[in-house]
Write an enzyme that holds these catalytic residues in place. Sequence first.
Site, PDB file in Angstrom:
ATOM      1  CG  HIS A 385       4.581   3.852   5.328  1.00 13.68           C
ATOM      2  ND1 HIS A 385       3.458   3.935   5.509  1.00 13.68           N
ATOM      3  CD2 HIS A 385       5.066   5.093   5.766  1.00 13.68           C
ATOM      4  CE1 HIS A 385       2.953   5.132   6.270  1.00 13.68           C
ATOM      5  NE2 HIS A 385       4.076   5.764   6.467  1.00 13.68           N
ATOM      6  NE  ARG A 488       7.067  -2.121  -1.086  1.00 15.34           N
ATOM      7  CZ  ARG A 488       7.769  -3.394  -0.755  1.00 15.34           C
ATOM      8  NH1 ARG A 488       8.954  -2.870  -0.743  1.00 15.34           N
ATOM      9  NH2 ARG A 488       7.287  -4.279  -0.589  1.00 15.34           N
ATOM     10  NE  ARG A 524       3.621  -0.810  -5.629  1.00 17.78           N
ATOM     11  CZ  ARG A 524       3.606  -1.428  -4.385  1.00 17.78           C
ATOM     12  NH1 ARG A 524       3.377  -2.641  -4.197  1.00 17.78           N
ATOM     13  NH2 ARG A 524       4.165  -0.867  -3.378  1.00 17.78           N
ATOM     14  CD  GLU A 622      -0.741  -5.729  -4.118  1.00 13.31           C
ATOM     15  OE1 GLU A 622       0.048  -5.765  -3.167  1.00 13.31           O
ATOM     16  OE2 GLU A 622      -0.777  -4.538  -4.766  1.00 13.31           O
ATOM     17  CG  ASN A 645       4.657  -8.367   1.635  1.00 17.45           C
ATOM     18  OD1 ASN A 645       5.098  -9.447   1.725  1.00 17.45           O
ATOM     19  ND2 ASN A 645       5.319  -7.295   1.241  1.00 17.45           N
ATOM     20  CG  ASP A 646      -0.851  -5.560   0.578  1.00 20.56           C
ATOM     21  OD1 ASP A 646      -1.255  -5.471   1.751  1.00 20.56           O
ATOM     22  OD2 ASP A 646      -0.192  -4.914  -0.096  1.00 20.56           O
ATOM     23  NE  ARG A 656       1.926  -5.212   4.538  1.00 16.56           N
ATOM     24  CZ  ARG A 656       2.308  -4.884   3.166  1.00 16.56           C
ATOM     25  NH1 ARG A 656       1.398  -4.780   2.351  1.00 16.56           N
ATOM     26  NH2 ARG A 656       3.592  -4.378   3.060  1.00 16.56           N
ATOM     27  CB  CYS A 693       7.547  -8.514  -5.879  1.00 16.02           C
ATOM     28  SG  CYS A 693       5.752  -7.847  -5.872  1.00 16.02           S
TER      29      CYS A 693
HETATM   30  C1  PEP Z   1       2.926  -6.952  -1.389  1.00 15.55           C
HETATM   31  O1  PEP Z   1       1.884  -6.448  -0.731  1.00 15.55           O
HETATM   32  O2  PEP Z   1       3.548  -8.116  -0.994  1.00 15.55           O
HETATM   33  C2  PEP Z   1       3.828  -5.840  -2.037  1.00 15.55           C
HETATM   34  C3  PEP Z   1       5.081  -6.316  -2.662  1.00 15.55           C
HETATM   35  O3  PEP Z   1       3.460  -4.530  -1.816  1.00 15.55           O
HETATM   36  P1  PEP Z   1       3.582  -3.684  -0.646  1.00 15.55           P
HETATM   37  O4  PEP Z   1       4.468  -4.519   0.383  1.00 15.55           O
HETATM   38  O5  PEP Z   1       4.156  -2.501  -1.009  1.00 15.55           O
HETATM   39  O6  PEP Z   1       2.460  -3.554  -0.114  1.00 15.55           O
HETATM   40 MG    MG Z   2       1.122  -4.744  -1.456  1.00 19.03          MG
END
Ligand code: PEP
Ligand code: MG
Length: 766
Positions: A385, A488, A524, A622, A645-646, A656, A693
Amino acid sequence: MTLRDIVHKFEDLLSDYYILIVHKYSDALTTLSTRASLFESDREMNGFLKEAISRLIELSGSSLGAVYVYDESSRELVFRVGYDRDDFWDSFRCSGKKAPLSFSLENSDPGRAFRETQVRILEYSSEKEIRSKLIIPIVRGPEKLGVLMLAHRQTGAFDRENLSDLKRAVSMLGDILIDATAFILPPEAASSVPVPASRVIEGLKASAGMASGKALPVWSDIDTIAETIASSGSAETESERFEEALKQSSLQLEKIEKSSSLGDREMISLIFTAQLYMLKDGSFLDKMRQSIAGGSSAAKAVRDVVQEYADRFASLPEVRLAEKAQDVRDLGYRILSNLARPDHKGFSYSDKIVLSRHIYPSDLFRLAVEGVAGIVLRGAGVTAHISILARSLSVPVLITDDSSLLEIPEGLPLILDATNGRLYVRPDEKMRNSILAGSGLSSGLPGFYILKGHLKDGTGVSVQANINILKDAEDAVQEGAEGIGLYRSEFPFILKNDFLSEEQQYRLYRSIVTSQKGKPVTLRTADIGGDKLLQGRSQSEENPFLGVRGIRFSLANREMFHDQLRAMLRAGAGADLGIMFPMVSGVEELLQARKELDLCIRELEERGDDFNSAPRVGAMIELPSAAIATSELANHCDFLSIGSNDLIMYLLAVDRTNDNLSHLYRSHHPTVLQVLSWIVRDAGEKAGEISVCGDIASDPMLVPVLAGMGIRKLSVSPQSVEGVKQRLLQFSLQDVEKITSEILSIKRLDEMDHYMKEFKKRWPLP
Ligand code: PEP
Ligand code: MG
């Protein structure tokens, strides 16, 4: 062992020695300079220089001494360091009081001595406090570096008897000036004193970008700045200076709080109000006032009280409160900076490259609001973050494990090229030109503006924006995003490091909704947990990525969840609102979350508030378990959004945020692509309501693949919106379906790498 320890150790020895020898000045400096190599850190080296000067002053019986160095850009002799028998002073303190900050070359005695490389002895009338002065040019070979000025209270104090020895000693100062690898430059006036060669610190990009500015090591260093501020000696004057510094600090904070440059007024005030309150806290300030009245200097009073409060906060068991120590230190730093530079009308982070060991999201936000040019962090473990936020705030951030980072002195010119993982320390002219010339990025802007994303044959693929702060929402509009695909919402929580009230959240969300002027907005609910920990609210867990995260956290904190849902529903009044839940592991969690949402809708009905009673409801996919349960999830909600991403992290078991494993975090992995295609197929009729996303939605290689799988919604960073629209336009539906079926037939990673290489050649970027 510090310099002082070493000097003390030799003190007795030296005192006998001085009496016996003739070359007292040069020998004293030789003794010191042979030990110069022992001192590695900047502060010790600076201390060494000070020690050398004080030794000369002591041996000559002078009452005052100062070193001025030649500054080529201003063609002046600029004050560097001074000593007056009681203590050292530097450029913060010499202004107008003990010595001028600079001398012109043309119209001053030091200037003349420098130009002519001649020692000058000056005598003054008996009314003056200083009655004689000795000015000795500091040279090294043919190079003129500056002057040493010694002042005496008696007339005739400097005869020519020891002059040649003194000159020898002073020429050794020249060596020290050149050899001191990290000689501390004055904070504002970068000097052209001959300095060691430029160097480069390597690191990893956390947020891309380029910045040029002056070094500002922060937070760890309240002591250093306090040490540089001299006492005027009078309690009355110190008290006046203190009150003025407080006034300046308040004005600066109020200005920042009112700042609208970033749009996130709500967040700005959440972060800065705490400091403004501290500035109005009677007991906090009175402690400093009492200490000043008791004879302490303003700087010492501020430093001591700030340290005391910071220590007290830091020792509190509740982490949320413990973190306030950082707020106190930051405020202390501000007051001290204003004490140090009253004539600069306050301290500013703009044009500064901050060097720090650690940074909290709120610090990052604060620095961005204050216009910081860039940030370099020492050590690993920067959470996702921090990077995501830094990107939203457009602040270049580099992470390095180079141990010398925090030894870079304040004021040193730097160029930060975070994109390429480099920090140029004191770049010379040639280096600077080549770095800056190379940074001319082509804008890549299209000659036209694509309103809605679509393939060459007209098949629509809408491109929305992922946002983290309000500024992103404004950028999204600018960049032509077709709405917000992911907000987010945990960011304000992380920035405040605490929960927000319903009202605070409502104001934030409402600003986002209204900024989109009728376009769809998907909020979200907070994804707290994993690496997005809310200290003091999140439990400490062995394995937070597999712990209470996302929807689990919200369901475990019902009140907070309800506050958030009500705020979202109210903010979405009259708008096309979507609410989606993160980290859903299966249909039970989705149903539970929906139940809480229904409760909130009923509560708002009872309250009679204006709100959106029928938002679209979605779940994020995810987790592998959610991917497998896609059709069941799709039956119980209006839309799905793939958080790749997750999803990639949990599918491949690769953290990650772990840079050491980045080579294993593969979005092109055949398994990942198989799972994505499974999700779309399993969604059946709802396939058109699936968006992606995660970062793969803006990966130019995967954009056509996702479209070929049947994805019709992508959500990407505002800056990627136009690029993704352009990429889509290169392909027809037939093209993308063919590419996708080719790719899905690949089962091995090495074959996939080969395919992607060829693909890049076949379909170069527009
Ligand atoms: C993801 O996990 O792809 C996502 C969009 O959420 P974040 O990156 O906020 O975990
Ligand atoms: Mg995520």
